[in-house]
Design a protein around this motif. Structure first.
Motif, PDB file in Angstrom:
ATOM      1  N   THR A  38       1.005  -1.177  -0.005  1.00  0.00           N
ATOM      2  CA  THR A  38      -0.069  -0.069  -0.090  1.00  0.00           C
ATOM      3  C   THR A  38       0.846   1.071  -0.142  1.00  0.00           C
ATOM      4  O   THR A  38       2.195   1.274   0.326  1.00  0.00           O
ATOM      5  CB  THR A  38      -1.084   0.044   1.129  1.00  0.00           C
ATOM      6  OG1 THR A  38      -0.254   0.076   2.410  1.00  0.00           O
ATOM      7  CG2 THR A  38      -1.853  -1.168   1.295  1.00  0.00           C
ATOM      8  N   ALA A  39       0.440   2.465  -0.209  1.00  0.00           N
ATOM      9  CA  ALA A  39       1.036   3.616  -0.333  1.00  0.00           C
ATOM     10  C   ALA A  39       1.665   4.005   1.077  1.00  0.00           C
ATOM     11  O   ALA A  39       2.556   4.316   1.199  1.00  0.00           O
ATOM     12  CB  ALA A  39       0.350   4.551  -1.005  1.00  0.00           C
ATOM     13  N   GLU A  40       0.591   3.779   1.821  1.00  0.00           N
ATOM     14  CA  GLU A  40       0.933   3.927   3.059  1.00  0.00           C
ATOM     15  C   GLU A  40       2.237   3.187   3.823  1.00  0.00           C
ATOM     16  O   GLU A  40       2.948   3.847   4.458  1.00  0.00           O
ATOM     17  CB  GLU A  40      -0.319   3.661   4.402  1.00  0.00           C
ATOM     18  CG  GLU A  40      -1.503   4.749   3.979  1.00  0.00           C
ATOM     19  CD  GLU A  40      -2.321   4.290   2.852  1.00  0.00           C
ATOM     20  OE1 GLU A  40      -3.056   5.299   2.083  1.00  0.00           O
ATOM     21  OE2 GLU A  40      -1.876   3.251   2.164  1.00  0.00           O
TER      22      GLU A  40
ATOM     23  N   THR B 154       7.344   8.245  -1.819  1.00  0.00           N
ATOM     24  CA  THR B 154       5.699   8.512  -2.089  1.00  0.00           C
ATOM     25  C   THR B 154       5.579   7.538  -3.483  1.00  0.00           C
ATOM     26  O   THR B 154       6.175   7.447  -4.456  1.00  0.00           O
ATOM     27  CB  THR B 154       5.458   9.769  -2.603  1.00  0.00           C
ATOM     28  OG1 THR B 154       5.850  10.762  -1.483  1.00  0.00           O
ATOM     29  CG2 THR B 154       4.170  10.062  -2.847  1.00  0.00           C
ATOM     30  N   ALA B 155       4.390   6.879  -3.284  1.00  0.00           N
ATOM     31  CA  ALA B 155       4.097   5.948  -4.642  1.00  0.00           C
ATOM     32  C   ALA B 155       2.674   5.831  -4.856  1.00  0.00           C
ATOM     33  O   ALA B 155       1.737   6.301  -3.915  1.00  0.00           O
ATOM     34  CB  ALA B 155       4.577   4.501  -4.330  1.00  0.00           C
ATOM     35  N   GLU B 156       2.456   5.273  -5.843  1.00  0.00           N
ATOM     36  CA  GLU B 156       1.096   5.204  -6.537  1.00  0.00           C
ATOM     37  C   GLU B 156       0.895   3.570  -6.430  1.00  0.00           C
ATOM     38  O   GLU B 156       1.759   2.769  -7.281  1.00  0.00           O
ATOM     39  CB  GLU B 156       0.388   5.772  -7.565  1.00  0.00           C
ATOM     40  CG  GLU B 156       0.217   7.518  -7.356  1.00  0.00           C
ATOM     41  CD  GLU B 156      -0.398   7.930  -8.481  1.00  0.00           C
ATOM     42  OE1 GLU B 156      -0.485   7.317  -9.642  1.00  0.00           O
ATOM     43  OE2 GLU B 156      -0.756   9.292  -8.446  1.00  0.00           O
ATOM     44  N   VAL B 157      -0.163   3.066  -5.998  1.00  0.00           N
ATOM     45  CA  VAL B 157      -0.108   1.425  -6.152  1.00  0.00           C
ATOM     46  C   VAL B 157      -1.596   1.457  -6.747  1.00  0.00           C
ATOM     47  O   VAL B 157      -2.723   1.713  -6.173  1.00  0.00           O
ATOM     48  CB  VAL B 157      -0.091   0.831  -4.850  1.00  0.00           C
ATOM     49  CG1 VAL B 157      -0.226  -0.701  -4.976  1.00  0.00           C
ATOM     50  CG2 VAL B 157       1.119   1.402  -3.982  1.00  0.00           C
ATOM     51  N   SER B 158      -1.578   0.591  -7.940  1.00  0.00           N
ATOM     52  CA  SER B 158      -2.975   0.313  -8.433  1.00  0.00           C
ATOM     53  C   SER B 158      -2.967  -1.266  -8.884  1.00  0.00           C
ATOM     54  O   SER B 158      -1.799  -2.012  -8.661  1.00  0.00           O
ATOM     55  CB  SER B 158      -2.980   1.156  -9.753  1.00  0.00           C
ATOM     56  OG  SER B 158      -1.746   0.935 -10.740  1.00  0.00           O
TER      57      SER B 158
ATOM     58  N   VAL C 191       3.398  -0.701  -8.291  1.00  0.00           N
ATOM     59  CA  VAL C 191       3.771   0.342  -7.956  1.00  0.00           C
ATOM     60  C   VAL C 191       4.552   1.169  -8.655  1.00  0.00           C
ATOM     61  O   VAL C 191       5.383   0.895  -9.535  1.00  0.00           O
ATOM     62  CB  VAL C 191       5.113  -0.106  -6.845  1.00  0.00           C
ATOM     63  CG1 VAL C 191       5.624   0.962  -5.739  1.00  0.00           C
ATOM     64  CG2 VAL C 191       4.145  -1.024  -5.694  1.00  0.00           C
TER      65      VAL C 191
ATOM     66  N   TYR D 190       6.484   4.657  -8.490  1.00  0.00           N
ATOM     67  CA  TYR D 190       7.333   5.656  -7.591  1.00  0.00           C
ATOM     68  C   TYR D 190       7.274   7.048  -8.204  1.00  0.00           C
ATOM     69  O   TYR D 190       7.358   7.347  -9.222  1.00  0.00           O
ATOM     70  CB  TYR D 190       8.605   5.343  -7.294  1.00  0.00           C
ATOM     71  CG  TYR D 190       8.759   3.641  -6.802  1.00  0.00           C
ATOM     72  CD1 TYR D 190       8.351   3.678  -5.391  1.00  0.00           C
ATOM     73  CD2 TYR D 190       8.977   2.824  -7.895  1.00  0.00           C
ATOM     74  CE1 TYR D 190       8.651   2.237  -5.113  1.00  0.00           C
ATOM     75  CE2 TYR D 190       9.491   1.158  -7.233  1.00  0.00           C
ATOM     76  CZ  TYR D 190       9.046   1.120  -5.912  1.00  0.00           C
ATOM     77  OH  TYR D 190       8.828  -0.284  -5.545  1.00  0.00           O
ATOM     78  N   LEU D 191       7.040   7.974  -7.172  1.00  0.00           N
ATOM     79  CA  LEU D 191       6.694   9.388  -7.378  1.00  0.00           C
ATOM     80  C   LEU D 191       8.045  10.233  -6.800  1.00  0.00           C
ATOM     81  O   LEU D 191       8.509   9.803  -5.807  1.00  0.00           O
ATOM     82  CB  LEU D 191       5.705  10.063  -6.738  1.00  0.00           C
ATOM     83  CG  LEU D 191       4.260   9.146  -7.360  1.00  0.00           C
ATOM     84  CD1 LEU D 191       3.124   9.783  -6.568  1.00  0.00           C
ATOM     85  CD2 LEU D 191       4.092   9.354  -8.838  1.00  0.00           C
TER      86      LEU D 191
END
Length: 264
Positions: free
Chosen positions: A231-233, A242-246, A256, A258-259
């Motif tokens: 999870t992003a958390e 910081t990442a977005e997970v979809s 994942v 990564y930002l």
């Protein structure tokens, strides 16, 4: 040919490893069911390699124990353990002048008496393993002459010919290009053995592992199916990113992205 006597269930019970008063692995409980592929992930220094070394016998736990089908791995002789557990280390040592075929054939030694020669069946297993990892054309090359990725593939082939019930792999995709990363993880998952892997690449871990264990500072901080764990958390808390997970539309696995940190 000797066959392992059991199914390959791995369990660690409060497994710990301490050096100079510092707990590198802190009371980790982990299970891997027969035939399951389980990944251990976490940032550098989180204890992944130390945990795996405590499982496969290079290190003796300072607390707790590791059990394979209920048998304590650290009460077995090295040869008895090698009949049931194969290891692919993080970086293959290249300090010996053996051919690739000879290195792979070493995987048969736990099943033999000291003086026994290889049989035709042994040779067939070695040839098949070399082909499966794509290094058959390198069979007569010396092991030190190989690239890092070629050595890694040869060590996976050596593990295959041991015919274990449990395979422990520490960063098996090190030095490999993406094709061989995917191929090796695919056939490791399809071996039918129980597999315990330490991986850095979270997207590979999400796709190829049935369950993940996340270590941070030697402690277990999360475990479960990849979609529950990644999870992003968690990535923010454990990796500091910081990442977005979809969910990938084709694989169904979490993906994942990564930002970069915000501009200052």
């Amino acid at each position: 040919m000797t066959q392992p006597p059991a199914d390959g269930e791995l369990r660690t019970e409060s497994l710990s490893y301490e050096v100079d008063g510092r707990l590198l692995v802190d009371a980790v409980d982990l299970t891997a069911a027969p035939g399951e592929t389980v990944g251990v992930v976490g940032p550098n220094g989180s204890g992944k390699t130390t945990l795996l070394r405590c499982v496969y016998g290079t290190l003796r736990p300072t607390g707790g124990r590791a059990l394979l089908d209920g048998d304590d791995l650290h009460t077995m002789t090295p040869k008895a353990r090698a009949r049931r557990l194969a290891t692919v280390p993080q970086d293959g040592q290249a300090a010996f002048e053996l051919t690739v075929r000879q290195v792979v054939a070493m995987g048969r030694s736990p099943h033999k008496r000291f003086w026994e020669a290889d049989t035709a069946a042994d040779d067939e297993l070695v040839t098949a393993a070399l082909a499966r990892v794509g290094v058959q054309e390198l069979a007569d090359r010396t092991f030190p002459s190989l690239s890092g990725g070629e050595r890694q593939r040869a060590l996976v082939a050596r593990a295959l010919v041991q015919e274990p019930t449990l395979v422990v792999l520490d960063e098996p995709t090190n030095h490999l290009d993406i094709r061989y990363q995917l191929e090796i993880l695919s056939f490791v998952r399809d071996l039918g053995t129980t597999n315990l892997l330490a991986l850095h690449d979270l997207n590979l871990a999400a796709y190829y592992c049935d369950r993940l264990y996340v270590l941070d500072g030697g402690r277990l901080v999360a475990s479960g199916a990849p979609k529950e764990v990644l999870t992003a958390e968690l990535l923010a808390a454990v990796y500091g990113v910081t990442a977005e997970v979809s969910t990938h539309p084709l694989t169904g696995a979490p993906t994942v992205v990564y930002l970069p940190p915000p501009a200052s």
